[in-house]
Scaffold this active site. Structure first.
Site, PDB file in Angstrom:
ATOM      1  CG  ASP A 138      60.537  72.409  33.220  1.00  0.00           C
ATOM      2  OD1 ASP A 138      59.484  72.918  33.568  1.00  0.00           O
ATOM      3  OD2 ASP A 138      61.569  73.086  33.004  1.00  0.00           O
TER       4      ASP A 138
ATOM      5  CG  MET B  60      58.134  82.229  32.531  1.00  0.00           C
ATOM      6  SD  MET B  60      57.245  81.532  31.121  1.00  0.00           S
ATOM      7  CE  MET B  60      57.163  82.937  30.021  1.00  0.00           C
ATOM      8  CD  GLU B  61      54.450  83.522  35.868  1.00  0.00           C
ATOM      9  OE1 GLU B  61      54.998  82.670  36.604  1.00  0.00           O
ATOM     10  OE2 GLU B  61      54.144  83.294  34.685  1.00  0.00           O
TER      11      GLU B  61
ATOM     12  CB  ILE C  99      64.600  78.397  30.268  1.00  0.00           C
ATOM     13  CG1 ILE C  99      64.645  79.933  30.382  1.00  0.00           C
ATOM     14  CG2 ILE C  99      65.989  77.826  29.975  1.00  0.00           C
ATOM     15  CD1 ILE C  99      65.681  80.492  31.305  1.00  0.00           C
TER      16      ILE C  99
ATOM     17  CD  GLU D  96      51.099  77.325  37.730  1.00  0.00           C
ATOM     18  OE1 GLU D  96      52.265  77.103  37.394  1.00  0.00           O
ATOM     19  OE2 GLU D  96      50.651  78.487  37.829  1.00  0.00           O
TER      20      GLU D  96
ATOM     21  N   GLY E  66      61.269  75.664  36.343  1.00  0.00           N
ATOM     22  CA  GLY E  66      62.272  74.769  35.796  1.00  0.00           C
ATOM     23  C   GLY E  66      63.481  74.756  36.728  1.00  0.00           C
TER      24      GLY E  66
HETATM   25  N1  ADE Z   1      57.988  77.290  34.431  1.00  0.00           N
HETATM   26  C1  ADE Z   1      58.080  75.956  34.506  1.00  0.00           C
HETATM   27  N2  ADE Z   1      59.150  75.514  33.802  1.00  0.00           N
HETATM   28  C2  ADE Z   1      59.735  76.612  33.281  1.00  0.00           C
HETATM   29  C3  ADE Z   1      60.856  76.812  32.451  1.00  0.00           C
HETATM   30  N3  ADE Z   1      61.561  75.788  32.016  1.00  0.00           N
HETATM   31  N4  ADE Z   1      61.164  78.084  32.089  1.00  0.00           N
HETATM   32  C4  ADE Z   1      60.415  79.121  32.531  1.00  0.00           C
HETATM   33  N5  ADE Z   1      59.340  78.989  33.304  1.00  0.00           N
HETATM   34  C5  ADE Z   1      58.998  77.746  33.685  1.00  0.00           C
END
Ligand code: ADE
Length: 257
Positions: A223, A199-200, A178, A19, A85
């Site tokens: 995603d 996640m952060e 996820i 990143e 996501g």
């Molecule tokens: N970061 C990028 N895609 C993610 C996802 N699907 N779940 C959690 N963190 C992510």
């Protein structure tokens, strides 16, 4: 090497090495410092003092790194840029989300406390400081307007970047990648305004709020948080999300006085 504290330093946090691709080389006057298994790169980026660090993935890594930036470098503000996501059908891969609110979607001390509430704090949502997210919005808009300058026509085609949109709203963070429609659907049922999952961000928000420190969270949608979430993930981060970060942060710092 001892740290010389620079006023108005921006802390730049990344979760994944890919990143921050390209950004590290642009930092001038570099000084490296090592704490808690991390390398902190202090220097200047487009004329502004920064400290950049690879925090690692997840809420603990993010919170711990945020604390290190505050206590060792006395940062004036913090920015995180990375991927997320999509948690809303309006968001497409390649879109950009700027956090207005953040919540830890895996916090659940019920029935002692309401689901999502940080126990004893009385709150489940952290508000991002408007000044900073408005500046990030301006930088992002300017970047989107000239996206053709950053990607070849083949890349625009391959990664479907023809109609990139910017969104601002709720981001949910949890220690979970996820990749399941049902898991996402369950979250969305109780958090209808959820735009993206990562996640952060909400961990950084919690620590910054405790220290009354400004923060901004910028995410590129990589995603749809469903069963396809892992496909081409690394390639997307390297080829799309990293150039987004570089382009948007450049606009941001160039506009910053
Ligand atoms: N970061 C990028 N895609 C993610 C996802 N699907 N779940 C959690 N963190 C992510």
């Amino acid at each position: 090497m001892s740290i010389s504290i620079k006023p108005n330093t921006t802390g730049l946090i990344f979760a994944m090495r890919e990143e921050q691709e390209g950004l590290q080389a642009l930092i001038t006057d570099q000084e490296l410092h090592h704490f808690a298994k991390r390398t902190f790169i202090q220097g200047n980026l487009w004329g502004h003092p920064v400290v950049m660090v690879l925090a690692g993935i997840g809420k603990v890594a993010a919170a711990s790194t945020t604390n290190l930036l505050i206590h060792h470098f006395h940062v004036a503000q913090l920015l995180l840029s990375g991927v997320a996501g999509a948690a809303d059908a309006r968001l497409k891969v390649g879109d950009i989300v700027i956090a207005q609110e953040l919540l830890q979607h895996d916090m659940d001390a019920s029935p002692l406390f309401p689901r999502f509430e940080i126990p004893l704090s009385g709150k489940s949502r952290f508000l991002a400081p408007p000044d900073l997210y408005l500046e990030l919005q301006n930088a992002t808009q300017a970047f989107i307007e000239e996206i053709q300058q950053h990607f070849s026509p083949q890349q625009i085609q391959e990664f479907q970047l023809q109609k990139v949109q910017m969104h601002t709203g709720l981001i949910g963070s949890g220690d979970q990648f996820i990749h399941d429609k049902q898991v996402l659907g369950n979250l969305k049922r109780v958090l209808p305004d959820l735009l993206a999952v990562e996640m952060e961000g909400a961990a950084i928000a919690q620590v910054c709020e405790e220290h009354a420190l400004a923060f901004g969270i910028l995410r590129t949608i990589s995603d749809s948080a469903d069963e396809t979430a892992h496909i081409d993930f690394q390639s997307f981060v390297k080829n799309v999300a990293a150039p987004y970060t570089l382009g948007i942060l450049k606009k941001y710092f160039e506009n910053k006085n």
